[in-house]
Design a protein around this motif. Structure first.
Motif, PDB file in Angstrom:
ATOM      1  N   ARG A  39       8.928   2.063   3.330  1.00 28.07           N
ATOM      2  CA  ARG A  39      10.069   2.729   2.689  1.00 28.07           C
ATOM      3  C   ARG A  39       9.569   3.915   1.881  1.00 28.07           C
ATOM      4  O   ARG A  39       8.440   3.893   1.378  1.00 28.07           O
ATOM      5  CB  ARG A  39      10.767   1.731   1.760  1.00 28.07           C
ATOM      6  CG  ARG A  39      12.116   2.164   1.271  1.00 28.07           C
ATOM      7  CD  ARG A  39      12.784   1.050   0.485  1.00 28.07           C
ATOM      8  NE  ARG A  39      13.127  -0.107   1.296  1.00 28.07           N
ATOM      9  CZ  ARG A  39      13.306  -1.338   0.810  1.00 28.07           C
ATOM     10  NH1 ARG A  39      13.167  -1.584  -0.474  1.00 28.07           N
ATOM     11  NH2 ARG A  39      13.635  -2.339   1.605  1.00 28.07           N
ATOM     12  N   LEU A  40      10.430   4.915   1.777  1.00 24.17           N
ATOM     13  CA  LEU A  40      10.119   6.068   0.947  1.00 24.17           C
ATOM     14  C   LEU A  40      10.720   5.825  -0.426  1.00 24.17           C
ATOM     15  O   LEU A  40      11.909   5.548  -0.551  1.00 24.17           O
ATOM     16  CB  LEU A  40      10.742   7.317   1.589  1.00 24.17           C
ATOM     17  CG  LEU A  40      10.104   8.653   1.301  1.00 24.17           C
ATOM     18  CD1 LEU A  40       8.624   8.671   1.664  1.00 24.17           C
ATOM     19  CD2 LEU A  40      10.849   9.747   2.070  1.00 24.17           C
ATOM     20  N   ALA A  41       9.889   5.904  -1.467  1.00 22.09           N
ATOM     21  CA  ALA A  41      10.383   5.766  -2.844  1.00 22.09           C
ATOM     22  C   ALA A  41      10.106   7.092  -3.523  1.00 22.09           C
ATOM     23  O   ALA A  41       8.985   7.342  -3.974  1.00 22.09           O
ATOM     24  CB  ALA A  41       9.664   4.627  -3.547  1.00 22.09           C
ATOM     25  N   GLY A  42      11.099   7.952  -3.579  1.00 22.17           N
ATOM     26  CA  GLY A  42      10.855   9.320  -4.032  1.00 22.17           C
ATOM     27  C   GLY A  42       9.919   9.981  -3.037  1.00 22.17           C
ATOM     28  O   GLY A  42      10.180   9.976  -1.839  1.00 22.17           O
ATOM     29  N   LEU A  70       0.847  -1.198   0.000  1.00 20.86           N
ATOM     30  CA  LEU A  70       0.000   0.000   0.000  1.00 20.86           C
ATOM     31  C   LEU A  70       0.880   1.243   0.000  1.00 20.86           C
ATOM     32  O   LEU A  70       2.062   1.162   0.354  1.00 20.86           O
ATOM     33  CB  LEU A  70      -0.874   0.035   1.270  1.00 20.86           C
ATOM     34  CG  LEU A  70      -1.901  -1.078   1.479  1.00 20.86           C
ATOM     35  CD1 LEU A  70      -2.547  -0.927   2.854  1.00 20.86           C
ATOM     36  CD2 LEU A  70      -2.974  -1.077   0.391  1.00 20.86           C
ATOM     37  N   ILE A  71       0.294   2.380  -0.367  1.00 20.20           N
ATOM     38  CA  ILE A  71       0.975   3.667  -0.193  1.00 20.20           C
ATOM     39  C   ILE A  71       0.128   4.519   0.770  1.00 20.20           C
ATOM     40  O   ILE A  71      -1.042   4.179   1.029  1.00 20.20           O
ATOM     41  CB  ILE A  71       1.189   4.393  -1.543  1.00 20.20           C
ATOM     42  CG1 ILE A  71      -0.137   4.652  -2.265  1.00 20.20           C
ATOM     43  CG2 ILE A  71       2.135   3.593  -2.439  1.00 20.20           C
ATOM     44  CD1 ILE A  71      -0.017   5.607  -3.463  1.00 20.20           C
ATOM     45  N   SER A  72       0.709   5.622   1.237  1.00 23.06           N
ATOM     46  CA  SER A  72      -0.005   6.450   2.235  1.00 23.06           C
ATOM     47  C   SER A  72      -1.403   6.840   1.773  1.00 23.06           C
ATOM     48  O   SER A  72      -2.346   6.827   2.565  1.00 23.06           O
ATOM     49  CB  SER A  72       0.734   7.753   2.519  1.00 23.06           C
ATOM     50  OG  SER A  72       2.080   7.594   2.460  1.00 23.06           O
ATOM     51  N   GLU A  73      -1.519   7.180   0.476  1.00 19.27           N
ATOM     52  CA  GLU A  73      -2.811   7.649  -0.052  1.00 19.27           C
ATOM     53  C   GLU A  73      -3.901   6.578   0.078  1.00 19.27           C
ATOM     54  O   GLU A  73      -5.092   6.890   0.059  1.00 19.27           O
ATOM     55  CB  GLU A  73      -2.671   8.052  -1.529  1.00 19.27           C
ATOM     56  CG  GLU A  73      -1.917   9.341  -1.763  1.00 19.27           C
ATOM     57  CD  GLU A  73      -0.390   9.189  -1.703  1.00 19.27           C
ATOM     58  OE1 GLU A  73       0.107   8.099  -1.329  1.00 19.27           O
ATOM     59  OE2 GLU A  73       0.286  10.184  -2.011  1.00 19.27           O
ATOM     60  N   ASN A  74      -3.494   5.318   0.190  1.00 22.47           N
ATOM     61  CA  ASN A  74      -4.469   4.228   0.343  1.00 22.47           C
ATOM     62  C   ASN A  74      -5.015   4.136   1.771  1.00 22.47           C
ATOM     63  O   ASN A  74      -5.846   3.280   2.054  1.00 22.47           O
ATOM     64  CB  ASN A  74      -3.857   2.871  -0.035  1.00 22.47           C
ATOM     65  CG  ASN A  74      -3.272   2.805  -1.423  1.00 22.47           C
ATOM     66  OD1 ASN A  74      -2.275   2.123  -1.650  1.00 22.47           O
ATOM     67  ND2 ASN A  74      -3.867   3.512  -2.368  1.00 22.47           N
ATOM     68  N   LYS A  75      -4.453   4.966   2.688  1.00 21.20           N
ATOM     69  CA  LYS A  75      -4.879   4.955   4.092  1.00 21.20           C
ATOM     70  C   LYS A  75      -4.669   3.575   4.722  1.00 21.20           C
ATOM     71  O   LYS A  75      -5.645   2.871   5.064  1.00 21.20           O
ATOM     72  CB  LYS A  75      -6.335   5.400   4.222  1.00 21.20           C
ATOM     73  CG  LYS A  75      -6.572   6.769   3.576  1.00 21.20           C
ATOM     74  CD  LYS A  75      -8.015   7.217   3.717  1.00 21.20           C
ATOM     75  CE  LYS A  75      -8.202   8.604   3.104  1.00 21.20           C
ATOM     76  NZ  LYS A  75      -9.554   8.947   2.780  1.00 21.20           N
ATOM     77  N   PRO A  76      -3.419   3.186   4.873  1.00 22.22           N
ATOM     78  CA  PRO A  76      -3.115   1.848   5.384  1.00 22.22           C
ATOM     79  C   PRO A  76      -3.797   1.527   6.717  1.00 22.22           C
ATOM     80  O   PRO A  76      -4.238   0.387   6.919  1.00 22.22           O
ATOM     81  CB  PRO A  76      -1.588   1.858   5.548  1.00 22.22           C
ATOM     82  CG  PRO A  76      -1.097   2.935   4.664  1.00 22.22           C
ATOM     83  CD  PRO A  76      -2.195   3.944   4.523  1.00 22.22           C
ATOM     84  N   ALA A  77      -3.918   2.540   7.610  1.00 23.55           N
ATOM     85  CA  ALA A  77      -4.532   2.261   8.913  1.00 23.55           C
ATOM     86  C   ALA A  77      -5.982   1.797   8.722  1.00 23.55           C
ATOM     87  O   ALA A  77      -6.465   0.900   9.434  1.00 23.55           O
ATOM     88  CB  ALA A  77      -4.476   3.497   9.791  1.00 23.55           C
ATOM     89  N   GLU A  78      -6.662   2.400   7.752  1.00 22.21           N
ATOM     90  CA  GLU A  78      -8.053   2.031   7.466  1.00 22.21           C
ATOM     91  C   GLU A  78      -8.124   0.609   6.892  1.00 22.21           C
ATOM     92  O   GLU A  78      -9.016  -0.162   7.256  1.00 22.21           O
ATOM     93  CB  GLU A  78      -8.589   3.030   6.437  1.00 22.21           C
ATOM     94  CG  GLU A  78     -10.021   3.408   6.608  1.00 22.21           C
ATOM     95  CD  GLU A  78     -10.410   4.443   5.549  1.00 22.21           C
ATOM     96  OE1 GLU A  78     -10.303   5.649   5.855  1.00 22.21           O
ATOM     97  OE2 GLU A  78     -10.801   4.046   4.432  1.00 22.21           O
TER      98      GLU A  78
END
Ligand SMILES: C[S@@+](CC[C@H](N)C(=O)[O-])C[C@H]1O[C@@H](n2cnc3c(N)ncnc32)[C@H](O)[C@@H]1O
Length: 212
Positions: free
Chosen positions: A198-201, A172-180
């Motif tokens: 990990r941060l990718a860019g 997942l990426i942050s925009e996907n709201k992993p906590a949710e």
């Protein structure tokens, strides 16, 4: 250290039509490698990857589990990805059955609660919903609202697919709201947590690890 699978049979022109292994792919490989001991002890019989693209992830998993190769099956909505996955397996000595289908259509009920390792690096980018539904390269990234539309369609299948001892790795990426997403999986009775990030860019990528 398990090497990245040999992908020399795929060229730049192939990657116009199928997803080229990228940072997200490699984060998933790293999560699998970090769990090498657990995955070997699990002694999986069936591994399923949804959206296999080039076949890099499933081939890597097959190499990691050698010499005990489980039954490895992948799906992809993109017919060219299905072909590439089989080729990548062959090139690296991993036998893979591939089905060109959406998510797990036609695999259930045959795989009901029998998948020991499930992997999904989904189309996670935030896009207009209308971009979803194609079978070409755009299917690699088009995730709709919050990049969650394909992910959310897939999540209810996890409880249908995973065996008692099964593990699911989801990128997942942050925009996907992993906590949710984690909360949704917990609502289905699973233990779910971020095992790697990990941060990718500018993109923050996560691997969510899910077990019963
Ligand atoms: C981000 S790419 C990941 C490819 C590969 N697993 C990797 O990690 O490099 C997402 C993949 O999911 C596939 N895909 C998208 N929607 C799908 C669906 N509904 N069912 C099956 N595969 C899908 C795409 O064609 C693409 O190959």
């Amino acid at each position: 250290m398990i090497p990245t699978p040999d992908l020399s049979h795929l060229s730049t022109s192939d990657y116009r039509n199928i997803y080229e292994p990228s940072e997200d792919t490699f984060l998933l490989l790293d999560a699998l490698e970090a769990d090498e001991k657990q995955l070997k002890e699990l002694n999986p019989s069936v591994c399923l990857e949804i959206g296999s693209g080039s076949g890099c992830v499933t081939t890597f998993l097959g190499c990691l589990l050698k010499p005990n190769q489980p039954y490895m099956i992948t799906t992809d909505i993109n017919p060219l990805a299905a072909v590439a996955t089989v080729m990548t397996g062959k090139k690296n000595g991993v036998s893979i059955d591939t089905v060109q289908t959406s998510l797990v259509t036609n695999l259930l009920p045959r795989l009901h609660n029998s998948v020991d390792v499930l992997c999904f690096n989904p189309p996670y980018a935030v896009t207009p919903s209308e971009e979803i539904g194609g079978q070409g390269i755009e299917a690699s990234w088009a995730g709709g609202v919050d990049g969650r539309e394909v992910i959310d369609t897939m999540l209810p299948f996890v409880k249908e697919l995973l065996s008692e001892k099964g593990i699911f790795y989801l990128l997942l990426i942050s925009e996907n709201k992993p906590a949710e997403v984690i909360e949704l999986l917990q609502g289905d009775g699973f233990n779910a947590h971020i095992c790697l990030q990990r941060l990718a860019g500018r993109e923050k990528q996560f691997i969510v690890k899910v077990q019963r």
